[in-house]
Design a protein around this motif. Structure first.
Motif, PDB file in Angstrom:
ATOM      1  N   GLN A   1       0.843  -1.197   0.000  1.00 53.41           N
ATOM      2  CA  GLN A   1       0.000   0.000   0.000  1.00 53.41           C
ATOM      3  C   GLN A   1       0.880   1.250   0.000  1.00 53.41           C
ATOM      4  O   GLN A   1       2.015   1.246   0.500  1.00 53.41           O
ATOM      5  CB  GLN A   1      -0.890   0.025   1.250  1.00 53.41           C
ATOM      6  N   ALA A   2       0.351   2.325  -0.565  1.00 57.75           N
ATOM      7  CA  ALA A   2       1.014   3.632  -0.552  1.00 57.75           C
ATOM      8  C   ALA A   2       0.183   4.591   0.285  1.00 57.75           C
ATOM      9  O   ALA A   2      -1.044   4.671   0.123  1.00 57.75           O
ATOM     10  CB  ALA A   2       1.181   4.161  -1.972  1.00 57.75           C
ATOM     11  N   TYR A   3       0.834   5.326   1.185  1.00 57.28           N
ATOM     12  CA  TYR A   3       0.163   6.256   2.081  1.00 57.28           C
ATOM     13  C   TYR A   3       0.733   7.649   1.868  1.00 57.28           C
ATOM     14  O   TYR A   3       1.956   7.847   1.921  1.00 57.28           O
ATOM     15  CB  TYR A   3       0.378   5.847   3.546  1.00 57.28           C
ATOM     16  N   GLU A   4      -0.146   8.605   1.620  1.00 58.42           N
ATOM     17  CA  GLU A   4       0.298   9.985   1.499  1.00 58.42           C
ATOM     18  C   GLU A   4       0.510  10.549   2.903  1.00 58.42           C
ATOM     19  O   GLU A   4      -0.330  10.371   3.794  1.00 58.42           O
ATOM     20  CB  GLU A   4      -0.723  10.817   0.735  1.00 58.42           C
ATOM     21  N   ALA A   5       1.631  11.201   3.112  1.00 62.00           N
ATOM     22  CA  ALA A   5       2.010  11.663   4.447  1.00 62.00           C
ATOM     23  C   ALA A   5       2.672  13.032   4.347  1.00 62.00           C
ATOM     24  O   ALA A   5       2.927  13.557   3.259  1.00 62.00           O
ATOM     25  CB  ALA A   5       2.959  10.654   5.105  1.00 62.00           C
ATOM     26  N   ARG A   6       2.927  13.602   5.508  1.00 57.80           N
ATOM     27  CA  ARG A   6       3.688  14.845   5.640  1.00 57.80           C
ATOM     28  C   ARG A   6       4.913  14.559   6.504  1.00 57.80           C
ATOM     29  O   ARG A   6       4.843  13.790   7.458  1.00 57.80           O
ATOM     30  CB  ARG A   6       2.850  15.933   6.310  1.00 57.80           C
ATOM     31  N   TRP A   7       6.029  15.168   6.149  1.00 57.11           N
ATOM     32  CA  TRP A   7       7.207  15.069   6.989  1.00 57.11           C
ATOM     33  C   TRP A   7       7.543  16.435   7.567  1.00 57.11           C
ATOM     34  O   TRP A   7       7.244  17.472   6.975  1.00 57.11           O
ATOM     35  CB  TRP A   7       8.406  14.503   6.216  1.00 57.11           C
ATOM     36  N   SER A   8       8.159  16.432   8.746  1.00 62.06           N
ATOM     37  CA  SER A   8       8.523  17.686   9.405  1.00 62.06           C
ATOM     38  C   SER A   8       9.790  17.478  10.231  1.00 62.06           C
ATOM     39  O   SER A   8       9.916  16.494  10.965  1.00 62.06           O
ATOM     40  CB  SER A   8       7.384  18.165  10.315  1.00 62.06           C
ATOM     41  N   ARG A   9      10.698  18.410  10.078  1.00 60.75           N
ATOM     42  CA  ARG A   9      11.928  18.431  10.876  1.00 60.75           C
ATOM     43  C   ARG A   9      12.265  19.909  11.109  1.00 60.75           C
ATOM     44  O   ARG A   9      12.947  20.534  10.308  1.00 60.75           O
ATOM     45  CB  ARG A   9      13.051  17.716  10.142  1.00 60.75           C
TER      46      ARG A   9
END
Length: 320
Positions: free
Chosen positions: A280-288
């Motif tokens: 499965q592919a999941y759309e996400a957000r990254w933050s650093r």
């Protein structure tokens, strides 16, 4: 003497040359987040800091394949280098393979990437002279064939610069452990909202990575530049989780001897990501937010993104 030796090694390995020397502070040290503070009266003793991870810069040119030790890494980062090609950075915490390589030279953006770990040990073949002051000030332990000659070997049957290998057991007696991984990859059951996607390709200007889901391996079969990525024993590399992290890839102040600019991959900030797990592919957000922070990942509804147990590959894709 160490600076002179590193400079010689960097030039021999075909490293970059600088366009301008000013420091922008990316290599400035920070206090480790695991540095114990002074215990206050009545408080229990603080826990000892976690041991540092081992990070190794690994060649990904065709003559360097198949690489050794990639299957034992906890995290493998794929990043763009000169000429649109790719290079890998492998991080080891729970396992130490007998050998890792071929080992190649470090880049400026590696220093920012690695600051999310607490004082990692970074093994590399060399660096160009004007990058050395940043390496020296960065919160890491630099290990090269000049500083630790007994930890590196030249392998017969390979041609330089694709013949240098690291022996991790000559740097560390045992793996540092999972507590040393401070990146934000939290394991757990798959979230809702994924879409079925059994193959994903990420393209660099002169390189590409393809990940094909294998139910029998419970992982994503890796292909690089159209060729299956193998261990030296001929087994396909198949990480359970792959992250395609969209980042800014810009020009840096460094370039190679052919006149190609060295890309700088910005890993501090925020943006979109696609997480692949379980077919499965999941759309996400990254933050650093800062270089000293680990990278956090959240789903579309703001919940913490979870990752499958086992190895994670992170491919830094240029934001369109």
């Amino acid at each position: 003497m160490l600076v002179a030796a590193l400079l010689a090694a960097g030039l021999a390995a075909g490293c970059t040359v600088s366009e301008a020397p000013p420091d922008d502070g990316r290599g400035s040290p920070r206090q480790s987040s695991t540095t114990p503070r002074e215990t206050q009266p009545g408080e229990p003793p603080s826990e000892p800091p976690a041991a540092p991870v081992l990070a190794v810069k690994i060649d990904n040119a065709l003559p360097a394949r198949p690489q050794t030790g990639l299957d034992a890494a906890d995290v493998v980062y794929a990043e763009q280098v000169e000429g649109g090609l790719s290079r890998l950075l492998a991080v080891y915490a729970t396992r130490l393979p007998e050998s890792v390589g071929p080992v190649r030279s470090v880049r400026e953006s590696d220093l920012e990437l690695l600051r999310q770990f607490d004082r990692p040990v970074l093994a590399f073949s060399g660096a160009q002279g004007k990058l050395l002051p940043l390496i020296d000030r960065a919160p890491l332990e630099a290990v090269t064939p000049e500083s630790e000659p007994d930890a590196f070997v030249r392998r017969s049957g390979r041609f330089a610069p694709h013949d240098l290998y690291l022996r991790p057991d000559r740097l560390m007696k045992k793996p540092p452990g999972a507590a040393s991984l401070t990146t934000g990859f939290h394991q757990g059951p798959a979230p809702a909202g994924g879409r079925t996607d059994d193959e994903v390709t990420v393209r660099f200007p002169a390189a590409r990575f393809t990940f094909t889901w294998s139910g029998s391996r419970d992982g994503w079969l890796v292909s690089m530049d159209g060729t299956p990525a193998l261990t030296p024993e001929g087994e396909r590399l198949a990480p359970p989780t792959v992250v395609v992290q969209h980042v800014t890839v810009r020009r840096s102040r460094f370039g190679d001897f052919l006149g190609n600019n060295t890309p700088y991959t910005e890993t501090v900030g925020s943006g979109k990501a696609t997480v692949l797990r379980g077919g499965q592919a999941y759309e996400a957000r990254w933050s650093r937010p800062t270089a000293g922070d680990g990278t956090s990942f959240t789903t579309g509804d703001g919940k913490e993104m979870t990752f499958a147990r086992g190895q994670v590959w992170v491919v830094y894709a240029k934001t369109p």
